[in-house]
Design an enzyme around this catalytic site. Structure first.
Site, short mmCIF file in Angstrom:
data_model
loop_
_atom_site.label_atom_id
_atom_site.label_comp_id
_atom_site.label_asym_id
_atom_site.label_seq_id
_atom_site.Cartn_x
_atom_site.Cartn_y
_atom_site.Cartn_z
N GLY A 129 0.85 -1.29 -0.04
CA GLY A 129 0.04 -0.08 0.16
C GLY A 129 0.79 1.45 -0.16
N ASP A 136 3.65 -1.21 -10.52
CA ASP A 136 4.96 -1.54 -9.90
C ASP A 136 4.93 -2.95 -9.98
OD1 ASP A 136 6.92 -0.92 -8.14
OD2 ASP A 136 6.01 -1.65 -6.64
N CYS A 175 11.74 -2.56 -8.85
CA CYS A 175 12.70 -2.29 -7.79
C CYS A 175 13.94 -3.36 -8.30
CB CYS A 175 12.50 -2.92 -6.42
SG CYS A 175 11.92 -4.24 -6.11
#
Length: 459
Positions: free
Chosen positions: A113, A177, A230
């Site tokens: 979140g 993401d 990432c």
């Protein structure tokens, strides 16, 4: 020094990307301890918060001098801030520098979140966010964090990207993401080094293509797609830009950078022209490894605006009529711009500007939460929900009590707390003016209504 060595294939990959000399700087940086950072909730003020070193690309982000026990900070449980990695807060800079229209947003892989709460803060009272998570138990964590953030402008769903097929052209912004090989987390999570392999990178790239293939058309005309990972390798980053622009019509977006930030701009040649990515390396930036790109949907693409549904039908949601909605807002002291849905016996409130969108979304998505759960009605009285306590909605109809830190921690452990001269009925408990939840004084005892599944263990 970390006992988990960097995989040899990873070392070779990074030397090819950075060169031998710079790689040595990178390796030294990746063995250092990561800095802790938080992002404040701009809708909930923490009194006496000592503003430490600011994160330069985030108005609300700060580095901490050391990592405290967040579990033992009631302000954290109240949604006063979110513990988030500094590099990923760059999304805030993207939104503000591009002045993205505050419409309907989608965070497609949203748990736990961090990025959803950032998007929620940006949208405020003007926009609405769908925060989706495909894995069910992670969707529950996402739900809890959204409730605690408290803005009431989010719908949490638990769906595969392919379930969004009927919502093409509906979103002003889609954030992906993507699940990745996690190279950027090698410093924070040494176990990620053990799990990494070239085959795992290939597997992640395949998954990312599947996600992009099913989500590239969700952005409406003139809207934006943000893709991030990432990880460092080009296969999961620049190659995904090439894949996306081969499959869908997009225009390049260049994000303004301050040279002092030392974020590396990556130029990506595609059949559609030159696109841009942004790389965060730990030897240059105070943050973890991160890659992000922004693309814009052309003005001649599809735009879907949901129409008003005359006879709303849903297998478990009941729509509340306009007159009753007005009456509920009046009863509860709200501003009068809410609309309500009923799920079992509980009432959920959203801004009425987004009613048509929620009607449409509810027909295609598995809803886990939306807006603010107000609670249940029992005769003329309301049984308030924990979500209402944690929300930014008014709670003027209730008595309030300020707790000490020890009392607040007892409340969060779901212990019963003894009070003197406590008014009877429902009482809102707060820590440093931040609401935490409800207790009910029955006269001979008080009941703690903090959710059992959220309680903190004795530490």
């Amino acid at each position: 020094m970390n006992s988990f060595k960097l995989p040899k294939a990873f070392q070779n990959q990074m030397k090819g990307l950075l060169g031998e000399v710079v790689y040595e700087e990178f390796e030294k940086a990746i063995e250092k301890e990561a800095r802790t950072s938080i992002r404040l909730n701009p809708w909930k003020e923490i009194p006496n918060f000592e503003k430490t070193e600011p994160i330069p690309w985030s108005e609300n982000g700060y580095f901490l001098e050391s990592r405290p026990s967040f579990t033992l900070d009631p302000s954290f449980h109240a949604g006063g801030y979110y513990v988030q990695e500094a590099s990923s807060m760059f999304i805030e800079h993207i939104l503000k520098s591009l002045k993205v229209i505050k419409g309907l947003f989608l965070d497609l892989a949203a748990a736990p979140g961090g990025k959803s709460t950032l998007l929620s803060s940006y949208l405020g009272e003007e926009g609405f966010l769908v925060a989706n998570e495909v894995i069910q138990n992670r969707a529950q964590i996402l739900r809890e964090n959204i409730i605690k953030w408290g803005l009431g402008n989010v719908l949490v769903s638990n769906n595969d990207p392919e379930h969004f097929a009927h919502l093409e052209g509906m979103f002003e912004l889609v954030l992906i993401d993507a699940p990745c090989s996690g190279e950027g987390m090698f410093r924070k999570d040494p176990q990620a080094r053990v799990e990494w392999s070239p085959d795992h990178v290939q597997l992640c790239a395949s998954r990312q293509k599947r996600i992009l293939d099913r989500s590239g058309a969700l952005v409406k005309a003139g809207g934006y797609l943000i893709y991030s990972t990432c990880t460092f390798n080009e296969l999961e980053n620049e190659e995904m830009i090439r894949f996306l622009t081969e499959e869908f019509s997009y225009e390049p977006v260049r994000v303004p950078l301050d040279p002092n930030w030392k974020i590396i701009e990556s130029k990506v040649e595609t059949e559609s022209g030159e696109f841009f990515g942004y790389r965060f390396f730990p030897h240059l930036v105070e943050g973890e490894g991160f890659f992000i790109t922004v693309l814009k949907r052309p003005q001649d693409a599809l735009s879907l605006e949901p129409k008003k549904v005359k006879d709303f039908k849903h297998h478990y949601l009941k729509e509340i009529g306009p007159k009753e909605c007005e009456q509920i807002d009046l009863e509860l002291g709200f501003s009068g711009n809410g609309t309500y849905f009923q799920l079992n016996e509980s009432y959920f409130r959203i801004n009425q500007d987004w009613k048509n969108h929620v009607d449409k979304l509810s027909q295609h998505l598995s809803l886990k939460y939306f807006g603010v759960e107000i609670g249940k009605k029992q005769g003329i009285d309301w049984i308030p929900s924990p979500a209402w306590a944690l929300s930014i909605l008014p709670k003027n109809k209730f008595e309030t009590i300020e707790l000490s830190k020890n009392q607040a921690l007892d409340f969060l452990r779901k212990s019963d707390i003894q009070f003197i001269d406590l008014p009877k009925g429902w009482v809102l408990v707060c820590y440093q003016s931040l609401p935490l939840g409800w207790i009910k004084n029955l006269g001979n005892r008080t009941n703690n209504y903090y959710p059992k599944e959220w309680r903190i263990r004795n530490l």
